[in-house]
Design a protein around this motif. Sequence first.
Motif, PDB file in Angstrom:
ATOM      1  N   ARG A  49       0.831  -1.190   0.000  1.00 48.00           N
ATOM      2  CA  ARG A  49       0.000   0.000   0.000  1.00 48.00           C
ATOM      3  C   ARG A  49       0.872   1.249   0.000  1.00 48.00           C
ATOM      4  N   LEU A  50       0.260   2.362  -0.221  1.00 48.15           N
ATOM      5  CA  LEU A  50       1.008   3.617  -0.294  1.00 48.15           C
ATOM      6  C   LEU A  50       1.664   3.932   1.043  1.00 48.15           C
ATOM      7  N   THR A  51       2.905   4.372   0.992  1.00 43.87           N
ATOM      8  CA  THR A  51       3.626   4.762   2.198  1.00 43.87           C
ATOM      9  C   THR A  51       3.402   6.248   2.463  1.00 43.87           C
ATOM     10  N   GLN A  52       3.845   6.667   3.654  1.00 35.50           N
ATOM     11  CA  GLN A  52       3.731   8.086   3.978  1.00 35.50           C
ATOM     12  C   GLN A  52       4.549   8.923   3.010  1.00 35.50           C
ATOM     13  N   GLN A  53       5.719   8.418   2.623  1.00 38.10           N
ATOM     14  CA  GLN A  53       6.550   9.135   1.652  1.00 38.10           C
ATOM     15  C   GLN A  53       5.850   9.210   0.298  1.00 38.10           C
TER      16      GLN A  53
ATOM     17  N   GLU B  53       1.317  11.231 -14.487  1.00 42.35           N
ATOM     18  CA  GLU B  53       2.735  11.504 -14.251  1.00 42.35           C
ATOM     19  C   GLU B  53       3.109  11.188 -12.808  1.00 42.35           C
ATOM     20  N   ILE B  54       2.236  11.532 -11.861  1.00 36.40           N
ATOM     21  CA  ILE B  54       2.500  11.199 -10.456  1.00 36.40           C
ATOM     22  C   ILE B  54       2.613   9.688 -10.301  1.00 36.40           C
ATOM     23  N   ALA B  55       1.686   8.960 -10.937  1.00 32.36           N
ATOM     24  CA  ALA B  55       1.709   7.505 -10.861  1.00 32.36           C
ATOM     25  C   ALA B  55       2.997   6.941 -11.463  1.00 32.36           C
TER      26      ALA B  55
ATOM     27  N   PRO C  46      -0.082   2.243 -10.464  1.00 30.52           N
ATOM     28  CA  PRO C  46      -1.133   2.431 -11.465  1.00 30.52           C
ATOM     29  C   PRO C  46      -1.789   3.804 -11.299  1.00 30.52           C
ATOM     30  N   THR C  47      -2.192   4.391 -12.410  1.00 29.61           N
ATOM     31  CA  THR C  47      -2.871   5.682 -12.339  1.00 29.61           C
ATOM     32  C   THR C  47      -4.148   5.584 -11.508  1.00 29.61           C
ATOM     33  N   SER C  48      -4.841   4.443 -11.595  1.00 25.80           N
ATOM     34  CA  SER C  48      -6.078   4.263 -10.830  1.00 25.80           C
ATOM     35  C   SER C  48      -5.824   4.324  -9.329  1.00 25.80           C
TER      36      SER C  48
END
Length: 231
Positions: free
Chosen positions: A13-17, A34-36, A42-44
């Motif tokens: 899962r996404l980290t704090q960073q 671009e962030i993805a 994934p962009t989603s």
Amino acid sequence: MTKATLVGMPGGRLTQQDRQRIAAGLTDGLSYREIARRLDRPTSTITREIARNGGPAGYRPQQAHQTAIQRARRGTPAPPRAATQPSTLEQEIIEMAVRAGMPRTTARVHHDLMLSKDGRRTAAELARRLNVSPAAVSVAVNYLIQQGYARRERDPQHRRDIYVIDNDVWYHSILISRRQTIETVRATMAAAETYGLDSPVGQRLAKTAAFLEHVSLDMIESADRWRPLLT
């Protein structure tokens, strides 16, 4: 291993960073894609993360991370996406408008108007649906009106403005674009004459003015020819 630990696992899962980098990307005006790409996600994933945590204007990485930890500890699924939150496909349409130079909030307002059943919304409806301030809506619709993408109507009964987008606004946006191009042509030609039409700079500017003038003429002729498609 606890579910809370999984929130911070690289590749999981996404980290704090990760969330801090998402916030930085939004501040820099980067597209979700671009962030993805920079996070190798994934962009989603990025779209859902931002959508469930305040949207692009209200995203707070620390708060989003704490919410994710609490959700993981409870073992409950993420709350369902609100009805007014754009889908991944719709978000991509908004991102394309942003990449074309339209301010993000303006792109969201334009998209929401496009999706309205009768192409009409009040400022209050736009502010509520998009979770933005009335001032932000005012700035956005003023831009849309100036560019010919929408028009303003007055509701005398309720003493309020209604913002409208219909088929004919596309024709009028072409007219406004042509008028702006002609203004550029005149300014460019004036600069060419100032430098001298025999000078390299003057010749370059004169050719640019001629090119833009002919393109704008073709554009309006094409708009007139195909306008019946909008009726």
